[in-house]
Design a protein around this motif. Sequence first.
Motif, PDB file in Angstrom:
ATOM      1  N   UNK A  58       0.842  -1.196   0.000  1.00 16.58           N
ATOM      2  CA  UNK A  58       0.000   0.000   0.000  1.00 16.58           C
ATOM      3  C   UNK A  58       0.878   1.248   0.000  1.00 16.58           C
ATOM      4  N   UNK A  59       0.285   2.355  -0.445  1.00 13.35           N
ATOM      5  CA  UNK A  59       1.037   3.609  -0.505  1.00 13.35           C
ATOM      6  C   UNK A  59       0.496   4.663   0.465  1.00 13.35           C
ATOM      7  N   UNK A  60      -0.730   4.471   0.965  1.00 12.14           N
ATOM      8  CA  UNK A  60      -1.302   5.456   1.896  1.00 12.14           C
ATOM      9  C   UNK A  60      -1.613   4.847   3.258  1.00 12.14           C
ATOM     10  N   UNK A  61      -2.535   3.881   3.272  1.00 14.92           N
ATOM     11  CA  UNK A  61      -2.883   3.244   4.542  1.00 14.92           C
ATOM     12  C   UNK A  61      -1.750   2.332   5.008  1.00 14.92           C
ATOM     13  N   UNK A  62      -1.471   2.365   6.301  1.00 16.38           N
ATOM     14  CA  UNK A  62      -0.395   1.546   6.853  1.00 16.38           C
ATOM     15  C   UNK A  62      -0.696   0.064   6.683  1.00 16.38           C
ATOM     16  N   UNK A  63       0.312  -0.708   6.267  1.00 11.35           N
ATOM     17  CA  UNK A  63       0.183  -2.151   6.088  1.00 11.35           C
ATOM     18  C   UNK A  63       1.544  -2.793   6.298  1.00 11.35           C
ATOM     19  N   UNK A  64       1.613  -4.128   6.391  1.00 11.07           N
ATOM     20  CA  UNK A  64       2.903  -4.787   6.598  1.00 11.07           C
ATOM     21  C   UNK A  64       3.924  -4.502   5.495  1.00 11.07           C
ATOM     22  N   UNK A  65       3.440  -4.233   4.276  1.00 12.22           N
ATOM     23  CA  UNK A  65       4.343  -3.943   3.151  1.00 12.22           C
ATOM     24  C   UNK A  65       3.926  -2.611   2.536  1.00 12.22           C
ATOM     25  N   UNK A  66       4.804  -1.637   2.623  1.00 12.19           N
ATOM     26  CA  UNK A  66       4.493  -0.294   2.138  1.00 12.19           C
ATOM     27  C   UNK A  66       5.352   0.067   0.921  1.00 12.19           C
ATOM     28  N   UNK A  67       4.820   0.948   0.079  1.00 15.50           N
ATOM     29  CA  UNK A  67       5.620   1.528  -0.984  1.00 15.50           C
ATOM     30  C   UNK A  67       5.304   1.034  -2.382  1.00 15.50           C
ATOM     31  N   UNK A  68       5.696   1.835  -3.351  1.00 13.01           N
ATOM     32  CA  UNK A  68       5.540   1.472  -4.756  1.00 13.01           C
ATOM     33  C   UNK A  68       6.575   0.423  -5.140  1.00 13.01           C
ATOM     34  N   UNK A  69       6.201  -0.425  -6.074  1.00 14.76           N
ATOM     35  CA  UNK A  69       7.109  -1.498  -6.471  1.00 14.76           C
ATOM     36  C   UNK A  69       8.350  -0.956  -7.178  1.00 14.76           C
ATOM     37  N   UNK A  70       8.229   0.199  -7.808  1.00 10.80           N
ATOM     38  CA  UNK A  70       9.415   0.798  -8.428  1.00 10.80           C
ATOM     39  C   UNK A  70      10.467   1.112  -7.366  1.00 10.80           C
ATOM     40  N   UNK A  71      10.010   1.549  -6.180  1.00 11.84           N
ATOM     41  CA  UNK A  71      10.952   1.803  -5.085  1.00 11.84           C
ATOM     42  C   UNK A  71      11.529   0.495  -4.561  1.00 11.84           C
ATOM     43  N   UNK A  72      10.695  -0.545  -4.516  1.00  5.49           N
ATOM     44  CA  UNK A  72      11.176  -1.862  -4.082  1.00  5.49           C
ATOM     45  C   UNK A  72      12.276  -2.371  -5.012  1.00  5.49           C
ATOM     46  N   UNK A  73      12.115  -2.136  -6.314  1.00  6.34           N
ATOM     47  CA  UNK A  73      13.131  -2.575  -7.269  1.00  6.34           C
ATOM     48  C   UNK A  73      14.432  -1.814  -7.029  1.00  6.34           C
ATOM     49  N   UNK A  74      14.306  -0.506  -6.855  1.00  3.60           N
ATOM     50  CA  UNK A  74      15.499   0.341  -6.732  1.00  3.60           C
ATOM     51  C   UNK A  74      16.260   0.115  -5.432  1.00  3.60           C
ATOM     52  N   UNK A  75      15.521  -0.073  -4.317  1.00  2.94           N
ATOM     53  CA  UNK A  75      16.232  -0.162  -3.029  1.00  2.94           C
ATOM     54  C   UNK A  75      16.547  -1.593  -2.593  1.00  2.94           C
ATOM     55  N   UNK A  76      16.209  -2.575  -3.442  1.00  2.06           N
ATOM     56  CA  UNK A  76      16.603  -3.951  -3.155  1.00  2.06           C
ATOM     57  C   UNK A  76      15.580  -4.789  -2.409  1.00  2.06           C
ATOM     58  N   UNK A  77      14.459  -4.195  -2.024  1.00  2.00           N
ATOM     59  CA  UNK A  77      13.453  -4.981  -1.302  1.00  2.00           C
ATOM     60  C   UNK A  77      12.862  -6.102  -2.165  1.00  2.00           C
ATOM     61  N   UNK A  78      12.675  -5.831  -3.451  1.00  2.00           N
ATOM     62  CA  UNK A  78      12.135  -6.876  -4.326  1.00  2.00           C
ATOM     63  C   UNK A  78      13.124  -8.026  -4.457  1.00  2.00           C
ATOM     64  N   UNK A  79      14.385  -7.715  -4.621  1.00  2.00           N
ATOM     65  CA  UNK A  79      15.407  -8.756  -4.727  1.00  2.00           C
ATOM     66  C   UNK A  79      15.456  -9.594  -3.460  1.00  2.00           C
ATOM     67  N   UNK A  80      15.321  -8.939  -2.294  1.00  2.00           N
ATOM     68  CA  UNK A  80      15.343  -9.662  -1.023  1.00  2.00           C
ATOM     69  C   UNK A  80      14.134 -10.578  -0.888  1.00  2.00           C
ATOM     70  N   UNK A  81      12.982 -10.132  -1.396  1.00  2.00           N
ATOM     71  CA  UNK A  81      11.755 -10.913  -1.276  1.00  2.00           C
ATOM     72  C   UNK A  81      11.682 -12.076  -2.257  1.00  2.00           C
ATOM     73  N   UNK A  82      12.394 -11.963  -3.388  1.00  2.00           N
ATOM     74  CA  UNK A  82      12.280 -12.977  -4.436  1.00  2.00           C
ATOM     75  C   UNK A  82      13.549 -13.783  -4.661  1.00  2.00           C
ATOM     76  N   UNK A  83      14.636 -13.403  -4.004  1.00  2.00           N
ATOM     77  CA  UNK A  83      15.855 -14.197  -4.086  1.00  2.00           C
ATOM     78  C   UNK A  83      16.951 -13.649  -4.966  1.00  2.00           C
ATOM     79  N   UNK A  84      16.613 -12.709  -5.856  1.00  2.00           N
ATOM     80  CA  UNK A  84      17.646 -12.149  -6.747  1.00  2.00           C
ATOM     81  C   UNK A  84      17.106 -10.897  -7.424  1.00  2.00           C
ATOM     82  N   UNK A  85      17.984  -9.961  -7.808  1.00  2.00           N
ATOM     83  CA  UNK A  85      17.541  -8.758  -8.521  1.00  2.00           C
ATOM     84  C   UNK A  85      16.989  -9.109  -9.902  1.00  2.00           C
ATOM     85  N   UNK A  86      16.209  -8.195 -10.470  1.00  2.00           N
ATOM     86  CA  UNK A  86      15.719  -8.386 -11.836  1.00  2.00           C
ATOM     87  C   UNK A  86      16.891  -8.509 -12.795  1.00  2.00           C
ATOM     88  N   UNK A  87      16.797  -9.494 -13.688  1.00  2.00           N
ATOM     89  CA  UNK A  87      17.897  -9.797 -14.602  1.00  2.00           C
ATOM     90  C   UNK A  87      17.315 -10.149 -15.973  1.00  2.00           C
TER      91      UNK A  87
END
Length: 263
Positions: A188-217
């Motif tokens: 989510x981007x407004x209401x508080x939840x266990x996972x916050x933020x836009x996926x573009x930010x997750x890609x850039x700051x490494x959260x997506x890689x941490x959640x899926x095992x490896x960066x986008x390749x």
Amino acid sequence: MNEVVDKALRGMALLSVRNIRHWTDRTFSFRCERPAGFRFRSGEFAMIGLMVEGKPLLRAYSIASPAWDEELEFYSIKVEDGPLTSRLRNLAEGERIVMRPKPVGTLVHDALNPGRRLFLFSTGTGIAPFASVIRDPETYEKFEQVVLTQTCRQVAELDYGRDLVARIAADELLSEMVGDKLTLIATTTREQSPAMGRMTDWIRDGRLAAATGAPLNPETDRVMICGSMAMLQEHKAICEELGFIEGSNSAPGQFVIEKAFVD
């Protein structure tokens, strides 16, 4: 007058509506009958709508049901002053919508080269085509890992995707087909939840890689993107920065976006 309506409906299918569900005050889904002989690829969209003043009012809607389903499902946002959605939101079971039975779209396997991981990035009702893709056997034949992401402003807006994944897990045949290959990341981007933020930010700051095992390749990963125009442009820019090549039905690539929108 009937002749005028008949002419307007030429080439159209009239479909009886079933199973309407209002998920939030901003979103709803419905199912309808599937025309005999109607074929589509999971991830495609169709032009659907209503007869208004004797003429079909149509908009592009992704088909949320998989290609093997006996019914068609659609997931929509409610727009107060939208020419079509302001009417569709008041649908009742048994009413009929119109559909142009010529499905098209780029969020299909044919537009992607083979890969190991499939990422499905969505915001809001952009999850609809992926509701089809993640229930298609071809998806799990082609990919070892499938990551579905949905980002919404409010927690309740994530319910459609969460319910979908829960139903897959509870279905004997689908759960056997999917196994442990499917991962849902809902943020989510407004209401508080266990996972916050836009996926573009997750890609850039490494959260997506941490959640899926490896960066986008681009060597191993394939990407489908569906959401608002701003979201599409940002995700496309990131993919291209990482070396991904955009694909199409005529020239498969490493990522695809959908540009058809509801009003």
